[in-house]
Motif scaffolding. Structure first.
Motif, PDB file in Angstrom:
ATOM      1  N   UNK A  49       0.917  -1.037   0.122  1.00 59.78           N
ATOM      2  CA  UNK A  49      -0.043  -0.138  -0.035  1.00 59.78           C
ATOM      3  C   UNK A  49       0.743   1.301   0.084  1.00 59.78           C
ATOM      4  N   UNK A  51       0.276   5.622   0.932  1.00 60.79           N
ATOM      5  CA  UNK A  51      -0.693   6.847   1.580  1.00 60.79           C
ATOM      6  C   UNK A  51      -0.541   7.871   0.414  1.00 60.79           C
ATOM      7  N   UNK A  64       7.742   5.159  -6.665  1.00 55.22           N
ATOM      8  CA  UNK A  64       9.041   5.045  -5.882  1.00 55.22           C
ATOM      9  C   UNK A  64       9.122   3.965  -4.925  1.00 55.22           C
ATOM     10  N   UNK A  65       8.123   3.403  -4.308  1.00 56.47           N
ATOM     11  CA  UNK A  65       8.040   2.237  -3.484  1.00 56.47           C
ATOM     12  C   UNK A  65       8.109   1.035  -3.989  1.00 56.47           C
ATOM     13  N   UNK A  66       7.506   0.673  -4.796  1.00 51.42           N
ATOM     14  CA  UNK A  66       7.306  -0.474  -5.438  1.00 51.42           C
ATOM     15  C   UNK A  66       8.141  -1.029  -6.837  1.00 51.42           C
ATOM     16  N   UNK A  68      11.249   0.582  -7.627  1.00 51.65           N
ATOM     17  CA  UNK A  68      12.715   0.912  -8.061  1.00 51.65           C
ATOM     18  C   UNK A  68      13.546  -0.181  -7.925  1.00 51.65           C
TER      19      UNK A  68
ATOM     20  N   UNK B  98      11.652   3.756   3.009  1.00 53.33           N
ATOM     21  CA  UNK B  98      10.600   2.839   1.964  1.00 53.33           C
ATOM     22  C   UNK B  98      10.313   1.730   3.167  1.00 53.33           C
ATOM     23  N   UNK B  99      11.391   1.213   3.986  1.00 48.66           N
ATOM     24  CA  UNK B  99      10.912   0.234   4.774  1.00 48.66           C
ATOM     25  C   UNK B  99      10.165   0.855   5.760  1.00 48.66           C
ATOM     26  N   UNK B 101       7.947   3.120   5.565  1.00 48.41           N
ATOM     27  CA  UNK B 101       6.308   3.051   5.168  1.00 48.41           C
ATOM     28  C   UNK B 101       5.889   1.954   4.805  1.00 48.41           C
ATOM     29  N   UNK B 102       6.543   0.734   4.490  1.00 46.35           N
ATOM     30  CA  UNK B 102       5.866  -0.734   4.590  1.00 46.35           C
ATOM     31  C   UNK B 102       5.498  -1.023   5.970  1.00 46.35           C
ATOM     32  N   UNK B 105       2.393   0.450   7.393  1.00 43.48           N
ATOM     33  CA  UNK B 105       1.444  -0.012   6.603  1.00 43.48           C
ATOM     34  C   UNK B 105       0.890  -1.487   7.460  1.00 43.48           C
ATOM     35  N   UNK B 174      10.160  -8.702   2.113  1.00 44.95           N
ATOM     36  CA  UNK B 174      10.727  -7.621   1.290  1.00 44.95           C
ATOM     37  C   UNK B 174      12.036  -6.782   1.541  1.00 44.95           C
TER      38      UNK B 174
END
Lengths: 127, 332
Positions: A49, A51, A64-66, A68, B98-99, B101-102, B105, B174
């Motif tokens: 997910x 935001x 950017x998140x998934x 790269x 990024x981590x 953020x994951x 979530x 991941x």
């Protein structure tokens, strides 16, 4: 805090961490589910997910998140709130007869029957 | 990087214990059976109140650690020696965010909002991994963080990725994949200094000496003082004891440090071949608690930076908050 080892901290002239900062509810927008497609023609697979305030920006964040690492040719995003699913507690509605050979080619042994018929000597002679 | 290592629990647990007593015993038994069978628990599933609380705490503090952990390294992006090191460090810091953020979530699936988690970080209510309250004084500090702190985090994260909560496991899968690059680039930079000029080697030894204690703190207090219950182990929230993880880390990484001709600032450090366990001097646990409770060299600075970012990014978030709906076409 002017004696920081971080030159950026000194440039920012940060005050002491006394003031209260409060993030308001909803300020981090809403949640979008992200689906990743590894190559054209492949299924989009759910990967997580982000935001975002809207779908367009959700796509940017998802990239950017998934996107790269590993191969990616496309992404889908969809508002999590728009996803409809069964309750986990209703799982038993999917309970089913596991024995399903009647709807499978392997469930029909025609050769067995033919051979049995031939061995019984009931077949008409060929010549 | 940045598995919680030691994840700090507030001592105000009385209320939750009461709540835990009210869990339906039948549901609780079914839940524990599922975990024993190795099933994963998913967001919509019934779970004991204490399980939910502990997981929110664990995942949230892990997320904060990733975000705050990017700060001591981020400092060095502009000063990284060489273009390749700079690129690697930028990529690594981006991964860490990024981590975060994951993990936020994953924690959100348990019912705590992103805003509430950020507020608890900013107010000091939620903790993050203690190691990030120390400064990165030289480039050698960055290599020690990139190699050894990441290595310690991987020990912790690989253990946790076999836990019982589905969304956390998937995030960690991941994360561990990306960590392997962090560890490798850290080890590479570490070796370069260790095998370099006498000045480089001295700089690395100095950083190692300063970071050794925080690294020994990383997995938390010895098991004999641990307040975490067998229940958390049984529920597969906590996957390995602090001492076991510390031992596993020492087992793998101390030989890698020694083979480069470096020393560690602990005369008692050696492996006991008959028990297979490492012996070491107890790090200063009073210092550990002092730092985690806000009195470390960089606690104030780390939170100030985070608050600054929150305040100065607010106008952007607000400006985007209520966009007009756009017309959409079906994707497929």
């Amino acid at each position: 805090m002017s004696e920081s080892l971080d030159p950026r901290i000194n440039r920012l002239k940060l005050g002491n961490a006394g003031e209260v900062i409060k993030v308001e509810e909803g300020e981090n927008w809403q949640v979008y589910e992200v689906f990743h497609q590894e190559k054209r023609g492949a299924h989009h697979e759910h990967v997580g997910c982000v935001h975002a305030p809207d779908a367009q920006l959700a796509l940017v964040f998802a990239k950017e998140q998934f996107g790269r690492r590993k191969k990616c040719v496309n992404l889908w995003v969809v508002r999590s709130a728009d996803i409809l699913a069964f309750d986990a507690e209703d799982e038993d509605m999917f309970a089913n007869n596991i024995e399903k050979t009647y709807r499978d080619a392997s469930g029909f042994k025609v050769m067995d029957k033919i051979n049995k018929f031939k061995q019984a000597g009931k077949a008409a002679p060929q010549q | 990087m940045y598995g919680g290592g030691y994840i700090f629990d507030e001592p105000n647990r009385k209320q939750q214990r009461e709540e835990q007593l009210h869990d339906d015993p039948e549901k609780l038994a079914a839940f524990e059976d599922r975990i024993t069978r190795g099933e994963k628990i998913e967001p919509g599933d019934w779970m004991p109140a204490e399980y939910r609380r502990q997981l929110i705490r664990l995942i949230e503090q892990h997320a904060h650690s990733e975000i705050i952990g990017a700060l001591p390294e981020g400092t060095w992006i502009t000063r990284a020696p060489g273009f390749k090191r700079k690129l690697a460090l930028i990529a690594k810091v981006q991964d860490e965010i990024g981590h975060g953020q994951l993990l936020y979530n994953a924690a959100e699936t348990l019912g705590k909002s992103r805003e509430a988690m950020i507020n608890d970080l900013l107010s000091g209510k939620s903790k993050y991994s203690n190691v990030f309250n120390y400064p990165a004084e030289t480039w050698a500090d960055v290599t020690v963080i990139g190699f050894l702190i990441d290595a310690a985090a991987i020990v912790n994260q690989i253990a946790n990725s076999k836990g019982s909560y589905g969304p956390y496991c998937r995030a960690l899968e991941r994360i561990c994949y990306e960590e392997s690059f962090h560890l490798k680039q850290g080890h590479d930079a570490f070796i370069e200094l260790a095998t370099g000029t006498p000045e480089q080697k001295a700089m690395l030894q100095d950083a190692l000496n300063r970071w050794w204690q925080p690294i020994m703190h990383f997995f938390g207090p010895p098991d004999k003082n641990s307040t975490h219950s067998e229940k958390l182990m049984q529920w597969k929230v906590k996957m390995a004891s602090n001492d076991d993880m510390r031992n596993q880390f020492l087992d793998t990484y101390v030989p890698k440090i020694w083979e480069l001709g470096l020393t560690l600032p602990d005369p008692l450090l050696k492996k006991n071949d008959s028990t297979g366990k490492w012996e070491y001097s107890d790090p200063d646990w009073d210092l550990f608690f002092k730092v985690i409770n806000g009195d470390g060299p960089c606690n104030q600075e780390r939170l100030s930076v985070r608050k600054w970012a929150e305040e100065h990014g607010r106008w952007v978030r607000k400006a985007l908050m209520n966009p007009t709906q756009q017309k959409t076409v079906p994707a497929a």
